[in-house]
Design an enzyme around this catalytic site. Structure first.
Site, PDB file in Angstrom:
ATOM      1  N   HIS A 279     -57.956 -52.354   2.453  1.00  0.00           N
ATOM      2  CA  HIS A 279     -58.477 -51.373   3.405  1.00  0.00           C
ATOM      3  C   HIS A 279     -57.389 -50.696   4.224  1.00  0.00           C
ATOM      4  O   HIS A 279     -57.583 -49.587   4.713  1.00  0.00           O
ATOM      5  CB  HIS A 279     -59.477 -52.036   4.351  1.00  0.00           C
ATOM      6  CG  HIS A 279     -60.021 -51.095   5.369  1.00  0.00           C
ATOM      7  ND1 HIS A 279     -60.777 -49.991   5.033  1.00  0.00           N
ATOM      8  CD2 HIS A 279     -59.883 -51.054   6.707  1.00  0.00           C
ATOM      9  CE1 HIS A 279     -61.099 -49.333   6.125  1.00  0.00           C
ATOM     10  NE2 HIS A 279     -60.566 -49.953   7.156  1.00  0.00           N
ATOM     11  N   CYS A 280     -56.227 -51.327   4.398  1.00  0.00           N
ATOM     12  CA  CYS A 280     -55.277 -50.834   5.396  1.00  0.00           C
ATOM     13  C   CYS A 280     -54.111 -50.028   4.839  1.00  0.00           C
ATOM     14  O   CYS A 280     -53.899 -48.884   5.225  1.00  0.00           O
ATOM     15  CB  CYS A 280     -54.722 -52.014   6.208  1.00  0.00           C
ATOM     16  SG  CYS A 280     -55.958 -52.778   7.282  1.00  0.00           S
ATOM     17  N   ILE A 281     -53.328 -50.625   3.955  1.00  0.00           N
ATOM     18  CA  ILE A 281     -52.048 -50.013   3.588  1.00  0.00           C
ATOM     19  C   ILE A 281     -52.217 -48.646   2.905  1.00  0.00           C
ATOM     20  O   ILE A 281     -51.435 -47.733   3.174  1.00  0.00           O
ATOM     21  CB  ILE A 281     -51.219 -50.969   2.710  1.00  0.00           C
ATOM     22  CG1 ILE A 281     -50.983 -52.285   3.476  1.00  0.00           C
ATOM     23  CG2 ILE A 281     -49.876 -50.353   2.363  1.00  0.00           C
ATOM     24  CD1 ILE A 281     -50.205 -53.312   2.695  1.00  0.00           C
ATOM     25  N   ILE A 283     -54.444 -46.485   3.513  1.00  0.00           N
ATOM     26  CA  ILE A 283     -55.161 -45.577   4.395  1.00  0.00           C
ATOM     27  C   ILE A 283     -54.376 -45.253   5.664  1.00  0.00           C
ATOM     28  O   ILE A 283     -54.344 -44.105   6.123  1.00  0.00           O
ATOM     29  CB  ILE A 283     -56.540 -46.188   4.756  1.00  0.00           C
ATOM     30  CG1 ILE A 283     -57.430 -46.199   3.502  1.00  0.00           C
ATOM     31  CG2 ILE A 283     -57.210 -45.441   5.902  1.00  0.00           C
ATOM     32  CD1 ILE A 283     -58.746 -46.899   3.687  1.00  0.00           C
ATOM     33  N   ASP A 284     -53.729 -46.247   6.254  1.00  0.00           N
ATOM     34  CA  ASP A 284     -53.111 -46.084   7.567  1.00  0.00           C
ATOM     35  C   ASP A 284     -52.097 -44.946   7.661  1.00  0.00           C
ATOM     36  O   ASP A 284     -52.048 -44.247   8.685  1.00  0.00           O
ATOM     37  CB  ASP A 284     -52.465 -47.396   8.007  1.00  0.00           C
ATOM     38  CG  ASP A 284     -53.503 -48.438   8.365  1.00  0.00           C
ATOM     39  OD1 ASP A 284     -54.697 -48.158   8.206  1.00  0.00           O
ATOM     40  OD2 ASP A 284     -53.122 -49.536   8.803  1.00  0.00           O
TER      41      ASP A 284
END
Length: 447
Positions: A279-281, A283-284
């Site tokens: 979910h993070c890398i 998208i951030d």
């Protein structure tokens, strides 16, 4: 001296934390929220879990888990003596003292932040808020979200922020299937924009986690999470670019990284792959780039890293196509066996997994696909969209022998790599998963 409203509610809240009489609320019972609920119950707090997905709440109330690394027994332990309940009824917000918001923050089709779930959650909570509660946003997002998006919605409750209602931000740091860390032992960053909220937040999470890391504001805490993930994104992009160069030079990037990491200072090993997932890398970087434009600033370095990583699935498909062309095999007659759907090893999480993109790109080229992942039991099409190809229930000898090539996209420990290499015609390995296989190495191609 007259006691202020602020200190009355704060004093009561701090007493509940100290006496473990506090009831915690978790909004969003996914890969972040459910482990957090598990941690709170283990620390002696009663937990109310809220999720709009009634299938999830129903399973949890029956003592069943839907996340691979959390067994049913853990849910049953949480449910003991009603220490944990799961519900879709937001009127239960009135019964809790804290609300940790753990909802998705994806990108929209234009790769801009989609805060729909955050806004809708805040709007669902607001009618049921009461004085003395602590609301904490945990979802990964750009600096300013808590102050600019969440706070204005919560203020509609009529409660005074920092006096009657406490608000803070604390980014999740969940790493599923990592045996070296638990939710409790990972240091917890906490930030708030007023003194009372800061005290409430630090007391609550300080009683739950082994270490808290206070910062000066919600924005600082939000930016710390973005920094953590962009750091990884940029370094992985560097390895992916060097991997493509090494392929042209006839060099093995994994061998080179392993040699470089023997330096005892000034180097941290990162590895290439078929693309970024989770979910993070992935998208951030786009969250921060979008926010930076508000300040007339272009994050060129970060955007370039995002572009390199986003392009990796296309590079994998190009490698497959080149292999087929070298073998004089048409795409229409090729049969490809894909191993691994999850975005990282030993988990069942397919969020933003490069494998999903790669399967669709392969299908666009007309290649027949079969796929298998021991951790993903039945591809959840309603969540991730339709997936082309045929899912295998188990990895048979005939599936390996009958495929033109075997493509490894996730390096699960459950795979028998010696068997895979021995029975496959060719193995296209995007994760260096076959590094310890000695026999039949001539069959292995690195993508």
């Amino acid at each position: 001296m007259t006691t202020t409203v602020s200190s009355l509610y704060l004093e009561s809240f701090l007493h509940k934390v100290e006496s473990r009489s506090l009831t915690t609320g978790i909004v969003g019972l996914g890969y972040v929220g459910l482990p957090l609920a598990r941690l709170f119950t283990s620390q002696g707090f009663r937990v109310v879990g809220l999720d709009i997905d009634q299938n999830k709440t129903s399973k949890l109330m029956k003592g069943e888990s839907y996340i691979g690394h959390i067994p049913d027994s853990a849910i049953r332990d949480m449910r003991a003596d009603d220490g944990f309940i799961a519900t879709s009824d937001f009127t239960s917000v009135q019964s809790v003292d804290t609300l940790s918001i753990c909802v998705p923050t994806p990108l929209d089709k234009y790769r801009q932040p989609d805060l729909t779930a955050v806004r809708q959650t805040a709007e669902s909570l607001t009618p049921h808020l009461r004085p003395g509660q602590l609301v904490i946003l945990e979802s990964t997002t750009y600096p300013g979200t808590t102050t600019e998006v969440v706070l204005p919605i919560l203020q509609k409750s009529g409660l005074k922020i920092g006096e009657e209602l406490f608000v803070g931000y604390s980014p999740e740091r969940e790493d599923p299937a990592n045996p070296h860390f638990t939710a409790k032992t990972i240091p917890k960053v906490v930030g708030a924009n007023d003194a009372a909220s800061r005290l409430a937040l630090e007391a609550f999470y300080g009683a739950t986690f082994d270490q808290i890391v206070p910062v000066s504001s919600c924005e600082a805490a939000e930016m710390s999470k973005i920094l953590e993930n962009i750091y990884r994104c940029v370094n992985i992009a560097l390895m992916n670019e060097l991997k493509l160069l090494c392929q042209r030079m006839g060099l093995n990037i994994w061998e080179i990284v392993d040699a470089a990491k023997t330096k005892p200072f000034g180097f941290q090993a990162f590895y290439p792959g078929p693309g970024l997932g989770g979910h993070c890398i992935p998208i951030d970087p786009f969250y921060l780039s979008w926010k930076a434009r508000e300040y007339d600033f272009t994050t060129r370095f970060i955007e370039l890293a995002g572009e390199i990583n986003t392009n990796m699935p296309y590079e994998v498909v190009s490698t497959v196509a080149k292999h087929l062309n070298d073998r004089k095999t048409s795409t229409s007659s090729a049969r490809l066996l894909v191993l691994g759907l999850a975005y990282k090893k030993n988990v069942d999480d397919c969020r933003e997994s490069p494998a999903i993109k790669i399967l669709r790109l392969l299908d666009d080229r007309g290649i027949q696909i079969e796929y298998f992942d021991p951790h993903v039991s039945g591809y959840v099409s309603h969540r991730y969209g339709h997936l082309p190809g045929k899912e295998l229930k188990h990895l048979s000898d005939s599936a390996l022998l009958g495929s033109t090539a075997t493509l490894i996209l996730t390096d699960h420990d459950a795979f028998d790599y010696e068997r895979i290499v021995r029975l496959s015609n060719v193995v296209i390995d995007t994760r260096n998963a076959t590094r310890n296989v000695v026999a039949n190495r001539e069959k292995i191609l690195f993508a």
